[in-house]
Motif scaffolding. Structure first.
Motif: not given
Length: 319
Positions: A289-298
């Motif tokens: 969910r973090q990778l999908i919803e937060q565009d700046d997540t590496e």
């Protein structure tokens, strides 16, 4: 024991004093009647608390440690340990090992039991006693991994010496309970080492590490025998290894919350070992969910999205 009592006498005493508010523009000072400031006897401001003893009682560090010492002597134990105090004395952590009180996770993995004591003068920290331990093969610290061996009180009540006695008695007489917990943790297995890494990051202990992913991967490499079947015990050991060996300049009073977070791998709050399927799937879903919803997540590593997809498929198959 002599050193323990000597240390208890050296810990600072704390007393109440007034709190004043300053109006900068008018240069006016006025007492705040419902708050007290806490000061050590060596002139360190250590906290601001309610002025009412119905809401806050000072519990002196020295009295806590002295009472723990008396309880230890009553049990006929020999001890060694350390006390960690923050620069403003608003946090104290005591790590006390009971010499000779050793359990075995397996034949070659001895663990010395003891007690972790935490308290504070900030107005936010209760007095806590938890089972503590040191895993002798690598000097990993352990704490708070069996809730049944935990005791605490808030500062709303005056100091309760019986809790210190209860805590020492509980740890000193519970080696079989601890051994059973450690043995069962070796039977609970995560999907693979990628999932073990995600579970470790989910605990929040990465905030204590300068290089979270490399440090945790190194710890997993040292602890996990089969990367396709990491047990909760091995994963927990990776967490404590990272906290013990990759945070050399961080004092114990700052790491205490990290060790408690790591203990969630062996303790679900109901005095039970967590189900690895639940721990793993929750970590996988949260990270996806973090990778999908937060565009700046590496990604944590290059192929993490593929690993997450595979882990989700494995959990669906298992379900």
């Amino acid at each position: 024991m002599d050193e323990l009592y000597k240390t208890s006498e050296q810990l600072p005493e704390v007393d109440r004093h007034e709190v004043y508010a300053h109006h900068v523009e008018e240069d006016e000072w006025e007492e705040v009647p419902y708050r007290d400031s806490l000061w050590t006897d060596d002139m360190r401001a250590t906290g601001v608390v309610s002025s009412s003893k119905d809401f806050y009682n000072i519990i002196q560090y020295g009295e806590i440690l002295e009472t723990v010492g008396e309880a230890i002597e009553q049990n006929g134990l020999d001890v060694e340990g350390t006390v960690s105090l923050s620069p403003t004395a608003h946090k104290m952590n005591a790590s006390i090992e009971f010499e000779g009180n050793t359990v075995y996770a397996n034949r070659d993995d001895p663990v010395t039991l003891g007690l972790q004591v935490q308290s504070g003068h900030s107005g936010y920290h209760r007095l806590k006693y938890d089972v503590g331990a040191e895993r002798l093969v690598c000097s990993n610290g352990m704490t708070a991994f069996i809730s049944e061996l935990s005791f605490d009180q808030t500062h709303q009540d005056p100091f309760q010496p019986r809790l210190a006695y209860n805590a020492v008695d509980a740890v000193a007489t519970s080696p079989e309970m601890v051994e059973r917990r450690l043995e069962k943790a070796q039977e609970h297995v995560l999907m693979n080492q990628d999932e073990a890494l995600l579970v470790l990051l989910e605990t929040g202990i990465d905030s204590y590490l300068e290089q979270p992913v490399p440090d945790l991967l190194n710890a997993l490499h040292d602890e996990v025998k089969d990367p396709e079947n990491p047990s909760l015990w091995e994963t927990y050991n990776a967490a404590t290894r990272a906290l013990t060996h990759y945070t050399e300049n961080t004092p114990r009073y700052e790491l205490s919350k990290g060790y408690e977070n790591a203990a969630k791998l062996l303790e679900n709050g109901d005095n039970q070992i967590p189900e690895p399927e639940i721990l793993g799937s929750q970590a996988v879903e949260d990270r996806t969910r973090q990778l999908i919803e937060q565009d700046d997540t590496e990604p944590y590593w290059e192929d993490e999205p593929d690993a997450l997809r595979q882990l989700r498929e494995l959990h669906e198959i298992q379900a």
